[in-house]
Scaffold this active site. Structure first.
Site, mmCIF file in Angstrom:
data_model
loop_
_atom_site.group_PDB
_atom_site.id
_atom_site.type_symbol
_atom_site.label_atom_id
_atom_site.label_comp_id
_atom_site.label_asym_id
_atom_site.label_seq_id
_atom_site.Cartn_x
_atom_site.Cartn_y
_atom_site.Cartn_z
ATOM 1 N N HIS A 50 78.349 26.004 17.621
ATOM 2 C CA HIS A 50 77.649 26.537 16.384
ATOM 3 C C HIS A 50 76.714 25.036 16.222
ATOM 4 O O HIS A 50 77.298 24.156 15.341
ATOM 5 C CB HIS A 50 78.345 26.608 14.984
ATOM 6 C CG HIS A 50 77.699 26.998 14.060
ATOM 7 N ND1 HIS A 50 77.831 28.559 13.441
ATOM 8 C CD2 HIS A 50 76.697 26.437 13.132
ATOM 9 C CE1 HIS A 50 76.948 28.587 12.129
ATOM 10 N NE2 HIS A 50 76.196 27.422 12.290
ATOM 11 N N HIS A 52 72.523 23.678 14.918
ATOM 12 C CA HIS A 52 71.044 24.104 14.726
ATOM 13 C C HIS A 52 70.294 23.012 15.462
ATOM 14 O O HIS A 52 69.987 21.751 14.900
ATOM 15 C CB HIS A 52 70.829 23.853 13.139
ATOM 16 C CG HIS A 52 71.765 24.897 12.450
ATOM 17 N ND1 HIS A 52 71.175 26.096 11.774
ATOM 18 C CD2 HIS A 52 72.976 24.893 12.022
ATOM 19 C CE1 HIS A 52 72.098 26.648 11.311
ATOM 20 N NE2 HIS A 52 73.236 25.952 11.342
ATOM 21 N N GLN A 145 67.406 31.988 7.820
ATOM 22 C CA GLN A 145 67.949 30.891 7.081
ATOM 23 C C GLN A 145 67.547 31.487 5.476
ATOM 24 O O GLN A 145 68.295 31.233 4.723
ATOM 25 C CB GLN A 145 67.029 29.597 7.218
ATOM 26 C CG GLN A 145 67.534 28.533 6.270
ATOM 27 C CD GLN A 145 69.053 28.160 6.238
ATOM 28 O OE1 GLN A 145 69.339 27.415 7.247
ATOM 29 N NE2 GLN A 145 69.882 28.504 5.363
ATOM 30 N N HIS A 203 76.082 33.584 9.761
ATOM 31 C CA HIS A 203 76.805 32.581 8.776
ATOM 32 C C HIS A 203 77.240 33.353 7.572
ATOM 33 O O HIS A 203 76.406 34.052 7.077
ATOM 34 C CB HIS A 203 75.386 31.728 8.210
ATOM 35 C CG HIS A 203 75.264 30.588 9.290
ATOM 36 N ND1 HIS A 203 74.723 30.927 10.464
ATOM 37 C CD2 HIS A 203 75.265 29.341 8.650
ATOM 38 C CE1 HIS A 203 74.263 29.667 10.906
ATOM 39 N NE2 HIS A 203 74.330 28.732 9.767
ATOM 40 N N GLU A 206 79.441 31.109 3.078
ATOM 41 C CA GLU A 206 79.366 29.743 3.237
ATOM 42 C C GLU A 206 79.178 29.224 1.815
ATOM 43 O O GLU A 206 78.177 28.683 1.410
ATOM 44 C CB GLU A 206 78.245 28.982 4.172
ATOM 45 C CG GLU A 206 78.530 27.498 4.335
ATOM 46 C CD GLU A 206 77.171 27.021 4.999
ATOM 47 O OE1 GLU A 206 76.441 27.453 5.273
ATOM 48 O OE2 GLU A 206 77.367 25.912 5.516
ATOM 49 N N ASP A 302 77.632 21.755 13.881
ATOM 50 C CA ASP A 302 76.735 22.457 12.831
ATOM 51 C C ASP A 302 75.370 21.549 12.656
ATOM 52 O O ASP A 302 74.353 22.326 13.117
ATOM 53 C CB ASP A 302 77.482 22.526 11.554
ATOM 54 C CG ASP A 302 76.800 23.730 10.670
ATOM 55 O OD1 ASP A 302 75.879 24.385 11.205
ATOM 56 O OD2 ASP A 302 77.100 23.741 9.418
ATOM 57 N N TRP A 308 71.094 18.849 5.968
ATOM 58 C CA TRP A 308 72.562 19.134 5.606
ATOM 59 C C TRP A 308 73.700 18.118 5.873
ATOM 60 O O TRP A 308 74.788 17.796 5.452
ATOM 61 C CB TRP A 308 73.020 20.484 6.343
ATOM 62 C CG TRP A 308 72.100 21.523 5.777
ATOM 63 C CD1 TRP A 308 72.442 22.206 4.644
ATOM 64 C CD2 TRP A 308 71.157 22.061 6.338
ATOM 65 N NE1 TRP A 308 71.420 23.067 4.536
ATOM 66 C CE2 TRP A 308 70.462 23.213 5.376
ATOM 67 C CE3 TRP A 308 70.254 21.741 7.451
ATOM 68 C CZ2 TRP A 308 69.551 24.014 6.078
ATOM 69 C CZ3 TRP A 308 69.194 22.485 7.873
ATOM 70 C CH2 TRP A 308 68.597 23.706 7.072
HETATM 71 N N1 17E Z 1 71.900 26.400 7.074
HETATM 72 C C1 17E Z 1 72.888 27.023 6.364
HETATM 73 O O1 17E Z 1 72.732 28.034 6.007
HETATM 74 N N2 17E Z 1 74.228 26.587 6.451
HETATM 75 C C2 17E Z 1 74.379 25.400 7.186
HETATM 76 N N3 17E Z 1 75.468 24.784 7.158
HETATM 77 C C3 17E Z 1 73.322 24.718 7.933
HETATM 78 C C4 17E Z 1 72.203 25.336 8.046
HETATM 79 C C5 17E Z 1 73.583 23.521 8.611
HETATM 80 FE FE FE2 Z 2 75.255 26.719 10.498
#
Ligand code: 17E
Ligand code: FE2
Length: 419
Positions: A50, A52, A145, A203, A206, A302, A308
């Site tokens: 995982h 980006h 996203q 995702h 989170e 990540d 982030w």
């Molecule tokens: N975008 C998201 O929604 N969550 C993350 N942890 C990252 C990007 C890195």
């Molecule tokens: Fe992520």
């Protein structure tokens, strides 16, 4: 290769035609190049399950994340996204892939933001995936996203990304405008996955909000469709905030579903807990309990230097090391399990075929400057050799320390590796 340590035994490994031809305590000399492993740990390559690649190496552009939250990160990326170009993404993604390969990562699953009317990041990563094919294996997740349903034409853009060649369907139900839209977004992910015959990596939850319960929807859909092991729930940090009465019910249900989990301990120990004062939550999913329940858990980095998370080099021992601490996985067995979470378990999440060191498998492996996984974790050991399909693609010298002219090797006397 002579004298590599595999499951505690010293072995020789024969390679022919890009595959492992033999593994034995001693193989007779046959000509061809010989490599002396000097008792180092022989491991299958690291697997990044995982990351980006479209956002990587942008930290500070246009500004740094001051609150340290997920939401400020999404806002900053939304601003940076406006200046993203094809070449910009190719350059940054390729740089990180080189950092990763140099450190023994040979398989990468990347999410790419598809909430962009031009799909610039996606098109660039599709090109990168082909360009690096001889030294790196890349899977691309179409990741909305800013919302599959909440972003204008998010669903259409995600489907267009699949048509253009993305490998995996992504989602972000906890970020949709309403609970109902979140549930619907998960269902739409499964619809797309079935229609295009693709795996899923969402995702999911989170957030520290214990009311965020989309994981149960993902599991229910995995059971309904029979997709099971083709489904991955990433992050699931709210699981760390659920009441135990609910968490225990959920765990039984997850076992039935057979889905995979990816935790990203470096990033979630950073992003989560930001709205807490004290006590402050760790904001990581129940890695230890999922593992104890026999579910497949892998660990991802990540982010490397993006809105982030400002740090990182792509070294997979770093998230594994953080999991040991943040998930309380410090027993002998648990430390080793965390190593496996960035290797075998991650290969399982990515559904890699012919992964692992055995005869007839591709000769793709690494050597680490440690005698076993436990010591590799403790010493954050250097990956000194990376072999892919029988070819050496990366080499590194392990650091050597000298104090007043005398060698210091960071081993206890009783743990000194014998060579
Ligand atoms: N975008 C998201 O929604 N969550 C993350 N942890 C990252 C990007 C890195
Ligand atoms: Fe992520």
């Amino acid at each position: 290769m002579r004298g590599a340590r595999l499951d505690g035994n010293l072995v020789d490994v024969g390679v022919a035609g890009g595959r492992i031809s033999r593994i034995a305590p001693e193989i007779e000399k046959q000509g061809g190049r010989e490599i002396e492993a000097e008792g180092r740990l022989l491991s299958p390559p690291f697997v990044e399950s995982h990351v980006h690649l479209d956002t990587t190496l942008t930290a500070g552009e246009p500004r740094w994340n001051e609150s340290g939250t997920l939401f400020e990160g999404i806002q900053i990326w939304s601003e940076r996204k406006k200046s993203v170009t094809h070449e910009d993404v190719i350059e940054r993604a390729t740089t990180l892939l080189k950092w990763q390969a140099a450190q023994g990562v040979l398989h990468v699953r990347t999410h790419v933001d598809v909430t962009d009317p031009d799909l610039t990041g996606l098109r660039a990563l599709l090109e990168v995936r082909e360009r690096v094919r001889t030294w790196m294996d890349v899977q691309i997740v179409a990741f909305p996203q800013e919302g599959l349903l909440s972003y204008p034409r998010g669903l259409e853009l995600t489907e267009e990304a699949l048509r253009l060649g993305a490998d995996v369907v992504g989602g972000i139900p906890h970020y949709e405008h309403t609970r109902e839209m979140g549930v619907e977004s998960v269902k739409q992910c499964f619809r797309l996955a079935e229609k295009h015959d693709k795996p899923i990596d969402i995702h999911c939850d989170e957030t520290d909000d214990p009311q965020s319960r989309f994981l149960e929807v993902v599991a229910a859909e995995a059971i309904r469709t029979g997709m099971g092991g083709r489904v991955t729930a990433s992050h699931t940090t709210a699981f760390g905030s659920y009441d135990n009465a609910y968490a225990f019910k959920l765990m039984g249900f997850l076992r039935k579903s057979g889905i995979n989990f990816v935790a990203n301990p470096l990033i979630n120990i950073t992003l989560q807990g930001r709205y807490d004062t004290y006590p402050k939550r760790r904001g990581i999913t129940r890695v230890k309990e999922l593992w104890q329940n026999g579910l497949n858990v892998s660990l991802g980095h990540d982010d490397v230097m993006d809105p982030w998370y400002p740090l990182g080099t792509g070294n997979m021992l770093q998230p594994a090391h953080m999991a040991v601490h943040a998930c309380h996985m410090t027993s002998r067995e648990e430390v080793t399990a965390c190593f496996d979470m960035v290797a075998e378990n991650a290969a399982h999440t990515l559904r890699l075929k012919e992964y692992g060191i055995s005869e007839d498998h591709p000769a793709s492996f690494v050597l680490l400057d440690a005698p076993d996984k436990w010591e590799a974790m403790r010493r954050l050991a250097t990956t000194t050799l990376v072999v892919r399909n029988g070819k050496i693609i990366a080499e590194a010298t392990a650091p050597e320390y000298y104090l007043m002219g005398e060698r210091v090797n960071l081993y206890r006397k009783r743990d000194q590796p014998s060579r």
